[in-house]
Scaffold this motif. Structure first.
Motif, PDB file in Angstrom:
ATOM      1  N   GLU A  81       0.829  -1.207   0.000  1.00  0.00           N
ATOM      2  CA  GLU A  81       0.000   0.000   0.000  1.00  0.00           C
ATOM      3  C   GLU A  81       0.861   1.252   0.000  1.00  0.00           C
ATOM      4  OE1 GLU A  81      -3.375   0.309   2.606  1.00  0.00           O
ATOM      5  OE2 GLU A  81      -3.505  -1.864   2.849  1.00  0.00           O
ATOM      6  N   HIS A  83       4.024   1.649  -1.167  1.00  0.00           N
ATOM      7  CA  HIS A  83       4.694   1.856  -2.451  1.00  0.00           C
ATOM      8  C   HIS A  83       3.704   2.238  -3.556  1.00  0.00           C
ATOM      9  CE1 HIS A  83       8.781   0.824  -1.329  1.00  0.00           C
ATOM     10  NE2 HIS A  83       8.309  -0.191  -0.627  1.00  0.00           N
ATOM     11  N   ALA A  84       2.501   1.680  -3.496  1.00  0.00           N
ATOM     12  CA  ALA A  84       1.491   2.050  -4.489  1.00  0.00           C
ATOM     13  C   ALA A  84       1.099   3.518  -4.335  1.00  0.00           C
ATOM     14  CB  ALA A  84       0.262   1.153  -4.334  1.00  0.00           C
ATOM     15  N   LEU A  86       2.981   5.876  -3.138  1.00  0.00           N
ATOM     16  CA  LEU A  86       4.117   6.742  -3.465  1.00  0.00           C
ATOM     17  C   LEU A  86       4.346   6.895  -4.964  1.00  0.00           C
ATOM     18  CD1 LEU A  86       6.747   5.633  -0.784  1.00  0.00           C
ATOM     19  CD2 LEU A  86       5.661   7.872  -0.971  1.00  0.00           C
ATOM     20  N   GLU A  87       3.774   6.012  -5.746  1.00  0.00           N
ATOM     21  CA  GLU A  87       3.957   6.094  -7.192  1.00  0.00           C
ATOM     22  C   GLU A  87       3.409   7.416  -7.728  1.00  0.00           C
ATOM     23  OE1 GLU A  87       2.415   2.802  -9.337  1.00  0.00           O
ATOM     24  OE2 GLU A  87       3.670   1.313  -8.321  1.00  0.00           O
ATOM     25  N   GLY A  88       4.233   8.118  -8.455  1.00  0.00           N
ATOM     26  CA  GLY A  88       3.803   9.376  -9.048  1.00  0.00           C
ATOM     27  C   GLY A  88       3.952  10.581  -8.146  1.00  0.00           C
ATOM     28  N   GLN A  90       6.304  13.069  -6.463  1.00  0.00           N
ATOM     29  CA  GLN A  90       7.682  13.455  -6.746  1.00  0.00           C
ATOM     30  C   GLN A  90       8.336  14.257  -5.625  1.00  0.00           C
ATOM     31  OE1 GLN A  90       9.252  12.255  -9.385  1.00  0.00           O
ATOM     32  NE2 GLN A  90       7.385  11.250 -10.085  1.00  0.00           N
ATOM     33  N   ARG A  95       6.219  13.047  -0.428  1.00  0.00           N
ATOM     34  CA  ARG A  95       6.501  11.612  -0.307  1.00  0.00           C
ATOM     35  C   ARG A  95       6.564  11.199   1.168  1.00  0.00           C
ATOM     36  NH1 ARG A  95       8.189   8.660  -4.448  1.00  0.00           N
ATOM     37  NH2 ARG A  95       9.710   7.442  -3.270  1.00  0.00           N
TER      38      ARG A  95
END
Length: 209
Positions: A81, A83-84, A86-88, A90, A95
């Motif tokens: 959850e 890492h998903a 955090l995707e996108g 920047q 973060r």
């Protein structure tokens, strides 16, 4: 409960993808969820699955070894959850906020929604199972990576040694990573979910001259 912290993580015997190992883990998860980890023995699991205790020992060295796999699966769910989410994302401050938000909310939801399986998490934390130690190490590493990104872009201060800073930020999260303290923090988090994030980010901001 007396489980040994020296027991090897996933002291499984036989291939990890073996159908029998999977069957044992699934049955153990259901059994622990219904009866609790502390009150369940390997003999209980053997009867529930329809195997002999000796046969289960061909795949797992102990009840803790089974618990380690279940614990690892739960922690992997939380990490997935994080890492998903955090995707996108920047900007390092964003973060860090996402990391704090998701890991706290996912931990509260996962560990507190099933009181029986929660016992496994408590045992793992209390006896410092290798699955939990590895999980904490990965979270610490993720924090350090975000701090490095923030320092490189100039949004985080660079005067304090990186190791000291990452350790301090990690320590803020520790109570939420520990299922023993987690239940006592749920109300505080509900009242002010961003308070810790704001405090940490203010401490990381570069000093103005």
């Amino acid at each position: 409960m007396s489980t040994s912290s020296s027991a090897a993580f996933d002291a499984g015997r036989g291939p990890a993808e073996h159908d029998v190992r999977t069957q044992i883990i699934e049955a153990a998860t259901a059994h622990f969820s219904h009866y609790g980890y502390d009150k369940t023995t390997v003999s209980d699991l053997a009867k529930a699955i329809g195997f002999s205790k000796a046969y289960i020992y061909k795949f797992f060295a102990s009840k803790q070894a089974i618990g380690e796999v279940i614990c690892t699966n739960c922690l992997a769910q939380i990490e997935g959850e994080v890492h998903a989410a955090l995707e996108g994302v920047q900007a390092p401050p964003d973060r860090l906020r996402v990391l704090f938000t998701v890991i706290v909310e996912a931990s509260l939801r996962l560990f507190l929604q099933d009181r029986r399986l929660y016992e496994i998490a408590v045992a793992a934390a209390t006896d410092q199972w290798s699955s939990t130690q590895a999980y904490k190490g990965r979270i610490r590493q993720l924090i350090e990576e975000i701090l490095k990104e923030g320092r490189a872009s100039g949004v985080f201060e660079r005067a304090t040694p990186l190791e000291a800073t990452s350790h301090a930020v990690y320590q803020v999260l520790v109570p939420y990573l520990n299922p023993v303290t987690l239940p006592h923090l749920s109300a505080l988090h509900a009242e002010s979910p961003t308070a810790l994030q704001d405090l940490v980010l203010r401490s990381l901001a570069p000093q103005r001259k």
